[in-house]
Design a protein around this motif. Structure first.
Motif, PDB file in Angstrom:
ATOM      1  N   ASN A  29     -26.962   2.163  32.817  1.00 64.31           N
ATOM      2  CA  ASN A  29     -26.578   1.901  31.653  1.00 64.31           C
ATOM      3  C   ASN A  29     -27.042   3.058  30.698  1.00 64.31           C
ATOM      4  O   ASN A  29     -27.256   3.012  29.412  1.00 64.31           O
ATOM      5  N   GLY A  30     -27.869   4.088  31.031  1.00 63.42           N
ATOM      6  CA  GLY A  30     -28.476   5.100  30.358  1.00 63.42           C
ATOM      7  C   GLY A  30     -29.841   4.892  29.898  1.00 63.42           C
ATOM      8  O   GLY A  30     -30.612   5.700  29.423  1.00 63.42           O
ATOM      9  N   LYS A  31     -30.315   3.777  30.230  1.00 68.51           N
ATOM     10  CA  LYS A  31     -31.716   3.416  29.736  1.00 68.51           C
ATOM     11  C   LYS A  31     -32.583   3.517  31.065  1.00 68.51           C
ATOM     12  O   LYS A  31     -32.075   3.849  31.932  1.00 68.51           O
ATOM     13  N   THR A  32     -33.994   3.535  30.754  1.00 66.95           N
ATOM     14  CA  THR A  32     -34.983   3.910  31.651  1.00 66.95           C
ATOM     15  C   THR A  32     -36.129   2.734  31.659  1.00 66.95           C
ATOM     16  O   THR A  32     -36.015   1.924  30.886  1.00 66.95           O
ATOM     17  N   TYR A  33     -36.985   3.069  32.789  1.00 65.91           N
ATOM     18  CA  TYR A  33     -38.017   2.157  32.649  1.00 65.91           C
ATOM     19  C   TYR A  33     -38.951   2.134  31.530  1.00 65.91           C
ATOM     20  O   TYR A  33     -39.578   1.010  31.019  1.00 65.91           O
ATOM     21  N   LYS A  34     -38.946   3.327  30.919  1.00 67.17           N
ATOM     22  CA  LYS A  34     -39.595   3.376  29.633  1.00 67.17           C
ATOM     23  C   LYS A  34     -39.264   2.440  28.550  1.00 67.17           C
ATOM     24  O   LYS A  34     -39.727   2.206  27.755  1.00 67.17           O
ATOM     25  N   ASP A  35     -37.971   1.978  28.739  1.00 68.80           N
ATOM     26  CA  ASP A  35     -37.378   1.135  27.534  1.00 68.80           C
ATOM     27  C   ASP A  35     -37.888  -0.127  27.722  1.00 68.80           C
ATOM     28  O   ASP A  35     -38.205  -1.072  26.743  1.00 68.80           O
ATOM     29  N   CYS A  36     -38.450  -0.630  28.993  1.00 72.05           N
ATOM     30  CA  CYS A  36     -39.125  -2.005  29.314  1.00 72.05           C
ATOM     31  C   CYS A  36     -40.477  -1.725  28.871  1.00 72.05           C
ATOM     32  O   CYS A  36     -41.091  -2.816  28.704  1.00 72.05           O
ATOM     33  N   PHE A  37     -41.023  -0.514  29.397  1.00 70.84           N
ATOM     34  CA  PHE A  37     -42.478  -0.382  29.516  1.00 70.84           C
ATOM     35  C   PHE A  37     -42.857   0.619  28.475  1.00 70.84           C
ATOM     36  O   PHE A  37     -43.011   1.949  28.806  1.00 70.84           O
ATOM     37  N   PRO A  38     -42.918   0.773  27.050  1.00 67.64           N
ATOM     38  CA  PRO A  38     -42.810   1.723  26.128  1.00 67.64           C
ATOM     39  C   PRO A  38     -44.168   2.460  26.143  1.00 67.64           C
ATOM     40  O   PRO A  38     -44.360   3.683  26.023  1.00 67.64           O
ATOM     41  N   ASP A  39     -45.121   1.689  26.830  1.00 73.14           N
ATOM     42  CA  ASP A  39     -46.698   2.192  27.127  1.00 73.14           C
ATOM     43  C   ASP A  39     -46.635   2.889  28.485  1.00 73.14           C
ATOM     44  O   ASP A  39     -47.947   3.683  28.664  1.00 73.14           O
ATOM     45  N   GLY A  40     -45.665   2.851  29.038  1.00 74.28           N
ATOM     46  CA  GLY A  40     -45.700   3.632  30.537  1.00 74.28           C
ATOM     47  C   GLY A  40     -45.498   4.930  30.538  1.00 74.28           C
ATOM     48  O   GLY A  40     -45.384   5.574  29.691  1.00 74.28           O
ATOM     49  N   PRO A  41     -46.010   5.459  31.846  1.00 76.62           N
ATOM     50  CA  PRO A  41     -46.071   4.656  33.132  1.00 76.62           C
ATOM     51  C   PRO A  41     -47.781   4.288  33.276  1.00 76.62           C
ATOM     52  O   PRO A  41     -47.840   3.293  34.371  1.00 76.62           O
ATOM     53  N   ALA A  42     -48.554   4.627  32.516  1.00 82.44           N
ATOM     54  CA  ALA A  42     -49.855   4.093  33.004  1.00 82.44           C
ATOM     55  C   ALA A  42     -50.246   2.760  32.513  1.00 82.44           C
ATOM     56  O   ALA A  42     -50.914   2.475  31.384  1.00 82.44           O
ATOM     57  N   ILE A  43     -49.637   1.703  33.109  1.00 80.18           N
ATOM     58  CA  ILE A  43     -49.638   0.067  32.573  1.00 80.18           C
ATOM     59  C   ILE A  43     -50.307  -0.663  33.779  1.00 80.18           C
ATOM     60  O   ILE A  43     -50.246  -1.865  33.409  1.00 80.18           O
ATOM     61  N   ALA A  44     -50.730  -0.219  34.735  1.00 76.43           N
ATOM     62  CA  ALA A  44     -51.274  -1.104  35.785  1.00 76.43           C
ATOM     63  C   ALA A  44     -52.328  -2.030  35.267  1.00 76.43           C
ATOM     64  O   ALA A  44     -52.491  -3.156  35.961  1.00 76.43           O
ATOM     65  N   GLY A  45     -53.190  -1.548  34.576  1.00 70.29           N
ATOM     66  CA  GLY A  45     -54.356  -2.216  34.141  1.00 70.29           C
ATOM     67  C   GLY A  45     -53.939  -3.614  33.357  1.00 70.29           C
ATOM     68  O   GLY A  45     -54.802  -4.326  33.134  1.00 70.29           O
ATOM     69  N   LYS A  46     -52.747  -3.548  32.951  1.00 74.17           N
ATOM     70  CA  LYS A  46     -52.338  -4.743  32.154  1.00 74.17           C
ATOM     71  C   LYS A  46     -51.805  -5.902  32.939  1.00 74.17           C
ATOM     72  O   LYS A  46     -51.466  -7.106  32.503  1.00 74.17           O
ATOM     73  N   TYR A  47     -51.857  -5.641  34.321  1.00 77.63           N
ATOM     74  CA  TYR A  47     -51.268  -6.629  35.132  1.00 77.63           C
ATOM     75  C   TYR A  47     -52.547  -7.126  36.329  1.00 77.63           C
ATOM     76  O   TYR A  47     -53.292  -6.312  36.404  1.00 77.63           O
ATOM     77  N   PRO A  48     -52.296  -8.261  36.744  1.00 84.15           N
ATOM     78  CA  PRO A  48     -51.355  -9.321  36.336  1.00 84.15           C
ATOM     79  C   PRO A  48     -51.864 -10.143  35.061  1.00 84.15           C
ATOM     80  O   PRO A  48     -53.086  -9.857  34.560  1.00 84.15           O
ATOM     81  N   TYR A  49     -50.913 -10.798  34.358  1.00 83.88           N
ATOM     82  CA  TYR A  49     -51.377 -11.430  33.254  1.00 83.88           C
ATOM     83  C   TYR A  49     -50.741 -12.600  32.959  1.00 83.88           C
ATOM     84  O   TYR A  49     -49.565 -13.008  33.855  1.00 83.88           O
ATOM     85  N   TRP A  50     -51.266 -13.519  32.321  1.00 80.94           N
ATOM     86  CA  TRP A  50     -50.560 -14.849  32.018  1.00 80.94           C
ATOM     87  C   TRP A  50     -49.422 -14.754  30.880  1.00 80.94           C
ATOM     88  O   TRP A  50     -49.993 -14.539  29.806  1.00 80.94           O
ATOM     89  N   ASP A  51     -48.251 -15.283  31.069  1.00 79.99           N
ATOM     90  CA  ASP A  51     -47.194 -15.338  30.180  1.00 79.99           C
ATOM     91  C   ASP A  51     -47.325 -16.772  29.780  1.00 79.99           C
ATOM     92  O   ASP A  51     -46.576 -17.588  30.409  1.00 79.99           O
ATOM     93  N   ARG A  52     -47.786 -16.961  28.340  1.00 83.36           N
ATOM     94  CA  ARG A  52     -47.857 -18.440  27.912  1.00 83.36           C
ATOM     95  C   ARG A  52     -46.470 -18.854  27.486  1.00 83.36           C
ATOM     96  O   ARG A  52     -46.176 -20.128  27.412  1.00 83.36           O
ATOM     97  N   GLU A  53     -45.517 -18.016  27.209  1.00 81.72           N
ATOM     98  CA  GLU A  53     -44.202 -18.865  26.971  1.00 81.72           C
ATOM     99  C   GLU A  53     -43.545 -19.171  28.058  1.00 81.72           C
ATOM    100  O   GLU A  53     -43.048 -20.282  28.178  1.00 81.72           O
TER     101      GLU A  53
END
Lengths: 279, 128
Positions: free
Chosen positions: A90-114
């Motif tokens: 569809n033309g999108k990339t992972y960056k569209d899901c993870f705007p701060d990426g690719p250096a995002i490993a430190g954010k995981y795992p996390y608790w999703d309260r919703e």
């Protein structure tokens, strides 16, 4: 450090970790967990625990350092980078899901309260793919390890910092379940994770040195010589369960996600150094 | 007294409740009281060194065994350390009876060994 002191610390760890939830906070668990390994291995600098058995095995370390000169996980990083850069249909990339990426490993795992659940990096990647009408990846090995390997590489130097929100009791419950998993005996051989990687860490099973649990989560995914390939943290969990002759759980199922939540929290403060190379 | 090196975190597993301890195979019976401890030590030696069977050597040094582990005590002078062959057998059947924190797998209780393999191993270890 005398043997008696070590025993005392070990005893206090068992006590603290086993106190009812209301008394032993995750923060206290973490302090006792880390203090246990620091006193068990007084000669290992704190920041060296990320290197697993190689922090305590000079001969193994020499071999490992030689392997690291031409890291066996390099191909995975390149493939992962290509995945990251290549647009979905569809033309999108992972960056569209993870705007701060690719250096995002430190954010995981996390608790999703919703959603009331632990979100891990591989899970988030597959959810991104599905949102973009791509097929999800299998969780144990293959392309998932490539893209997570690339993200891990880009995230090197970030510090493990899992948070357990105090205002959501379900987060604490997930943590407690992970902790229970870690310390429960299982399988025909009747071992808990802790039996080998806490109580007997540093001793030898045949000629293999049992690695300390402190540092285990920092370097995944790993290229494991035994596998001859890359694998995720949950692949390793599953392998350990099989080794004690227990039925493994599903990678990214609730059991392993909660285990990762607890276990990564125990490693808070350590630098991320993935992907890794291990025997 | 021969306690296998205990793992402190084992205490925690205990405190977490019986349900976690029962995660393994169904809890088999205690060692049969009338078990005939007249195995074949030579056959037991093979079982003790077989990775898929007894695999004693994974954790214990034994005379003649190659590349032993160091988690459990060295298996020598066994008859000076157990009052009877039966006491040794009980320890191999289920070490957690004597010490709930014991790390050693319950070879009899969890049916890791067949009855013949079990009595053969007991005979071999008793001979060390």
């Amino acid at each position: 450090m005398t043997k008696k002191t070590i025993t005392l610390i070990a005893a206090s760890l068992a006590c603290t970790l086993s106190l009812p939830t209301a008394l032993a906070t995750p923060e206290q668990d973490k302090e006792t967990f880390q203090a246990y390994f620091e006193s068990r291995f007084p000669n290992v600098p704190e920041d060296d625990f990320v290197n697993g058995a190689y922090a305590i095995d000079p001969v193994g370390r020499e071999n490992w350092e030689a392997i690291e000169e031409f890291p066996p996980y390099e191909t995975a990083i390149s493939k992962g980078e290509e995945m990251w850069e290549t647009p979905f249909e569809n033309g999108k990339t992972y960056k569209d899901c993870f705007p701060d990426g690719p250096a995002i490993a430190g954010k995981y795992p996390y608790w999703d309260r919703e959603r009331g659940m632990v979100i891990t990096l591989p899970l988030a990647i597959n959810e991104c793919r599905e949102e973009n009408k791509e097929k999800p990846l299998k969780y144990a090995k293959g392309p998932i390890a490539d893209i997570v390997g690339y993200i891990a590489y880009e995230s090197r130097g970030q510090v493990t910092n899992v948070e357990i929100p105090e205002d959501d009791p379900r987060a604490l419950e997930a943590y407690e379940r992970g902790k229970q998993f870690y310390f429960a005996r299982r399988g025909q051989l009747n071992f808990s994770c802790a039996h080998c990687h806490m109580g007997n860490s540093g001793t030898t099973l045949r000629t293999e040195i049992l690695s300390p649990a402190y540092g285990h989560t920092t370097h995944f995914p790993v290229y494991r010589s035994k596998w001859g390939a890359m694998g995720t943290l949950h692949r390793r969990f599953s392998g350990c369960n099989k080794q004690v002759r227990a039925k493994p759980f599903k990678p990214q199922g609730e059991e392993y996600r909660n285990l990762e939540f607890f276990f990564t929290y125990m490693n808070n403060g350590l630098e991320l150094n993935g992907p890794g190379a291990r025997k | 007294m021969l306690f296998f090196r205990s793992s402190r975190p084992g205490l925690l597993a205990l405190s977490l409740g019986v349900s976690t301890l029962a995660a393994g195979p169904a809890l088999a019976a205690d060692m049969p009281p009338n078990i005939q401890l007249n195995g074949d030590a030579e056959a037991g030696e093979l079982v003790a060194n077989d990775r898929a069977k007894g695999n004693c050597v994974a954790c214990h040094a034994m005379p003649g065994a190659e590349s032993p582990g160091a988690i459990g005590p060295v298996l020598v002078a066994v008859q000076t350390r157990f009052p009877t062959k039966k006491a040794l057998a009980r320890q191999i059947w289920d070490a957690t009876t004597k010490n709930p924190e014991a790390v050693m797998p319950p070879f009899g209780k969890h049916e890791i060994l067949t009855n013949k393999e079990f009595v053969d191993v007991v005979e071999y270890i008793w001979s060390l």
